[in-house]
Every structure is written in C-alpha cells, then in structure tokens.
Write an enzyme that holds these catalytic residues in place. Sequence first.
Site, PDB file in Angstrom:
ATOM      1  N   GLU A   1       1.199  -0.534  -5.180  1.00  0.00           N
ATOM      2  CA  GLU A   1       0.290   0.582  -5.428  1.00  0.00           C
ATOM      3  C   GLU A   1       1.159   1.838  -5.449  1.00  0.00           C
ATOM      4  OE1 GLU A   1      -3.369   3.170  -3.532  1.00  0.00           O
ATOM      5  OE2 GLU A   1      -1.971   2.086  -2.261  1.00  0.00           O
TER       6      GLU A   1
ATOM      7  N   ASP B   1       0.823  -1.202   0.000  1.00  0.00           N
ATOM      8  CA  ASP B   1       0.000   0.000   0.000  1.00  0.00           C
ATOM      9  C   ASP B   1       0.861   1.258   0.000  1.00  0.00           C
ATOM     10  OD1 ASP B   1      -2.711   1.268   0.438  1.00  0.00           O
ATOM     11  OD2 ASP B   1      -1.705   1.969   2.246  1.00  0.00           O
TER      12      ASP B   1
END
Length: 759
Positions: free
Chosen positions: A484, A431
């Site tokens: 990401e 993330d």
Amino acid sequence: MTTSFVSDWMAQEGQKLSDCKHDDPFSVLGIQPFQGKWIARIWMPEAEEVELLINGSLIPLTPPNHPWIFEALLDENPGSNYQVKVHRGGIKHQQYDPWSFRDEWMGEIDTHLFAEGNHHHIWRRMGAHLSEMNGVCGVMFCLWAPNARSVSVIGEVNSWDGRHHPMQKRMGGIWELFIPGLKEGALYKYEIRTQNGHCYEKSDPYGFEHEVRPAQSSKVSRIDNFKWSDQEWITKRDSSNPLDQPISVYEMHLGSWLHAPSDEPFIEPNGNKRTAVPAADLKPGTRLLTYPELKQKLIKYVKERGFTHIELMPISEHPFDGSWGYQATGWYAPTSRYGTPNEFRAFVDACHSEGIGVILDWVPGHFPKDSHGLAFFDGSHLYEHSDPRIGEHKEWGTLIFNYSRNEVRNFLVANLVFWFEQFHIDGIRVDAVASMLYKDYLRPEGQWIPNEDGGNENTEAVKFLQQANHVLFEHFPGALSIAEESTTWPGVTNPTDVGGLGFNLKWNMGWMHDMLDYFEVDPWFRQFHQNNVTFSITYNYTENFMLALSHDEVVHGKSHLLHKMPGDDWRKYANTRALLAYMWTHPGKKTIFMGMEFGQRKEWNVWDDLEWDLLGYQPHQGIQRLVDDLNVLYKSNPALWRDDFNQYGFQWIDCKDNKNSVISFMRRETLNNEWLIVVANFTPESHPNYRVGVPLEGFYEEIFNTDSDKYGGSNTGNMGGKASEKWSIHEYEDSIDLSLPPLSVLVFKYAQKKSPNEN
C-alpha cells in the site's frame, strides 16, 4: 577464600538477587565448585525449609549467609539430577532446580546470525519453548534485552514475583532461563529492571499466544503440533507465478464481519462452553465469532462469492479494537479474541481446501506505546529511534522501528517468514509503505531529519523492505507481497537486484482516487472528467498494480461505496454496478472491502457488523449477484487476467467520447489469443444505436451486462450479441451496432461466426 569473605560475598549476592538486580545467577546458584568439593546453592525466596533430594536421599539445606539462599556441601557433582523439596507458607512442594540447567539455548551461530540481522527462524530460539533439558520437561525462556540490568520471568509459577526466577545474561544481550515442570498454557511476562532502577512488566515480543485483551500476559504455546492437509496447495502455489493467475480479494475484518448473540456461546469439540468475548458496547448482546465459527461461515460465504483470496486486516495480537489491528503488541501470535493459534491454523487449512488463499495485513512501519509492548523495552529505545523526529508518528501516536539496528530488522523479517511457515499464509499486504519511505511523512518543516544525502528518503527503511521481500521470495517463491504505497516512488514492484523494493503487487491508489472522484460527480458533468477514467492506463505498466477499493474509503465520514454515488436509489445502484464491472475488466488484480459486494449503506464500524438485513431487498441481492458473476466472468476468461502487466493485454478502441461518457476497449491474452470487448456508458442516458469498431468480422456474444434485471437493472441489451458489419469506425473496417443501457458496462466475446444460430 576465607569463611568471612565468602559470607560477605554471598550476603551481597543474595541482596542483589532479592532486589532483582542480578544478571549472572549461574555464577552463584546451582552446583558450584568449592575447595575440591561441591556446594548446592538454592535460591528460594520466602522459604522456611529446603531439602535436596538426590537419588532418593534427602539432604537438609541451610541459609548461612542469606535467608533465601540455602546451601549444602556435596562430595560429588550431581549435575541436574536432583530435586528440591520446599516448605513455604504451610505448603510443601517438590521441583527441579532451574539453575542446574546451564546449557546455552542460543548457540554461537544463532547469536551471530541474530546480531547480523540474518536469522530467518529466530523465533525457534526466542520466546517461550516447551522443551526437554537433561531428560526434564519444562519451558526455556529466551529474550533480547541488552540494556537491562536484570530480567526475571514472572507468572503463575511464582505468583508474579520477579525475585523467584532471575534470568541469566548471555552474549549479545540475550537472557535465558529454563523453568522445569512448566506446562503448556502457563501465563507469563518478563519483569525488566533498567539500569536506573525502574521496573517494567513486558509481554513476550516473540510470544506465540497471549491473553484476551485487556489482559496482557503471554501464554506458553506449542507451535509444532498441528497436522496440515494443504501440501498440494502449497506445492502448487510455490511452483507458479501468482501474477499469471486471477486474483480477486475479499478484504475483511474478522471482528466486524458478523457477530453472534452473546447468549449463544461457542461449544468446543470437548463440549465445553467457551467464555464469550464481547463485541463492544455499541453492539450490546453480541460476541465475536471464533476461528472455528469463521471457518464454517466465512469460507463458505467467500467461496459462494467466487473470490480467490481473503485478505484479513491485522490479526497479530493487539490491545485496542479501535486500532483495527494496525497497532500490534504480539507480533508472533494471532489474536486470541477469536481463539487459539491452532484454531487459526485450521481456518487457513480449510481455506486452502476450498481453493481460497489467505493474505494478512502486515504492519512493519510502526508500533504502539503501550507499556507492556515494545516501547522503551529494556529501559532504552531498543526497538525505536530515540529521537522523536525519526522515531515517532505524532499523528498516529505510535513509534517507528529503528531499521538500522540489525536485531530489529531480524525481528521483523523473521516475523514475515514465521507467518508463512507457521500459518501457511499465501501473501501479505504491507500497510502504509509511504510512511516508511519518507522521513518527512506527515511532518512539518523542522520536525524531521534529512538522510545522509540531505534528502527525505528513508534509506534504512528502503534496505529493510528490500531485505524482507528478498527473504520472503527466497523461502516462498509463489507468495504475494502487496504494497500500500500512495506516492510515485519508483520501482515498488521491481526486483531488488535492479534496485526495486521487491514487492510483486502495488495498490493502485491513483486509480482508486480518480474513479471515486469520477463516480461522485453528477453523470451529466462527467463529460468534463473523462481523464479520470482513462488516465490510469497511461501509467498502468510502470508497476504491477492491484485495483483496490479498501476499508480506508468507507470510514471517517467518507460514506460507503453505494452512498458515494449521486442521484436517486436507482442511479446509486446502477453506478455501483458500473464501477465494480469497470474495475473487474480494467487491467490489474482486484480487492474490495467487505460489504461492497452487496451494497452496504452505513460506513464501516469496527464495533458493529455488516448490514446483512439489506440482503432481504432485491437491489442489494442484485449487487451481490453481480459480484458473484463478475468473479465467474473474471476467472473463466484469461483475457481479463493473464496479461495484466503486459501492454498487449489492453487496447483502447475509443477513449475520447467524453460527450457521451462512453469508453470501449479490448482485453487480450497471448497464450490462447483470446480477447474480449468492453463497452461502458457512464451516464443515465441510453444509446440505442452506438457503434463500436471491432478488429475481426464475426459474431460478438454479449456475455455480461450490468443492466440485466437479475442485477436490478432495466434489462436493456443486445439480444445475446451482435454480428459485425462492414462499417468503418475507430480505425477498424468492421463494427457492431450496440444498444447501450444507462450507467452500464457490457462485455462481448468474439464467437468467430456471423450469428449464434450458425453451425
């Protein structure tokens, strides 16, 4: 040494122990040499009477120098072969002496590798381990807290009183203590006394299980007693290249996918009713599903939809549901909201038995400030930077890991190995990578510190990510490591040996933003935005991309996918079907968030569950059927996945018909020389005679049409396919004359014959 001196010294040592300020209890307690004999010295706060039991004989102990230090002079050293009988508060009990077990748990090699940042299995040493010392069963506790003045184990074993079990400080800032007799399931924390006298209670950073929120204690848990049945899956995974496989991911949040009524408790295999974990006040009368219930319901659902993988939003233990799991405090434990670690193992094992891989969201970029977590852990900025300009995310209210500290990097890299080794996961999605790579991420001028070259790149984070990916693929060559990363940082999916970050997939955030912007435009004006559809191909081969329509796009006022679409309901459904089909036929692996597969209307709410009642309506059934069939189409046609990252795998036929908002292209694969033709019409206007150039003479079977009535469309199509004609267009001598439905995507397969009736 005079008697008075010994008395004064022991009184001082006893005071340090009672004040929780002792870092070397082994120098005082247990069996100590004394003038050619041995002293048994037992630390027992608030005890009234203590006796030593050696080989069946009781020896009374006295507290000559401090009321809680009991002693007896012995002729021989009993080692750890003795017990202590204690009378305290009218209660009598018998136990082994913790300070008679002196063997170092963290060996010299362990300590050296940890200090280097290269102990990939450090969790086998750190934390609470059920073990046997000198034939006695108990729990060995091991903690890294180099700047603490003292550390104690507190828990049910000592009524949460830090005076009872002070730990021994070892080399490298490691603290250890073996507590005999302690069993699986025991609750505990660490009480840490700082150099300036402050006292903190901390959960175990390496704890394998924790209490259900809002409780914060860690729990003694086994990690070696689950019987896996997925060896064939693991062997196949690690002997193949995942990039050469179809990957279609169902991203989801375990706590908001589906709830159960709170008056229907989960029944454990032994018949006991498990205490329900409530979902939240926003959904009264409901509870969270357990891992066993998710094993029964979720895996069946995902298999029916045809996805290859489940991506779970973070399940590391976290205190606040509203963080969605992205602010972890228990990095080495699956959250107990849904059950036990072994129940999660069983969930993964069952996924593999059904041919479904498991991807976890992993968040090494930051951690919360909760007092029981990593923040200011030993009275110093141990895991985080001390300077908030590099150690804090003001916007998120979280702290940033200090990647320059070897032991901190080790904590994270080993955590990665832990999830793959202990829980058999198949991939991670890291993330907020951009927040790690840039020192000025979400920071105004003057609120960040440039690197040694004056730039904004966080070189320490870069080295950490490279190390993490290198170690991951060294241990698990068939794993997925997905970034990401929302910027144009070069080489995210390049190997580390050529300077890349080492991921093997990167979310294509550019494609996602371009396509959502495009589909939110009124179709009549899309002719002015054709570049949104075509631009992604110009950079498609700079990284290994995964197309993702994620949870971030259906929260915070952004609307769910269906409600992003313009027009009346018919157009919303048709647009949604067209976007999903274009996504499945575009190069790159696939990820969609739960609810998109049937046209969820409301924004995602972490405290609610999905709008399952919508599946009572035909248009939503149609979208779900479409996704099912897209996954079948995708997995059964290697042209849609085998050469995702090879330029041969994609070729435009026509990308310039912006007037009609129509595009056409080929998907190809090298192994079997198979190819498909995809034609998309992104306006609500049908085109009954639309000609598309084709590379070979023959019959082109229509194998997919988003306008089929089974998906809720108008059932306009091409009667099963079209034969080519000698009509030159799009630089091809042959072409097919198509009927393009409104807001549709069509897929054709070359059949090598003029019509379906020919033999």
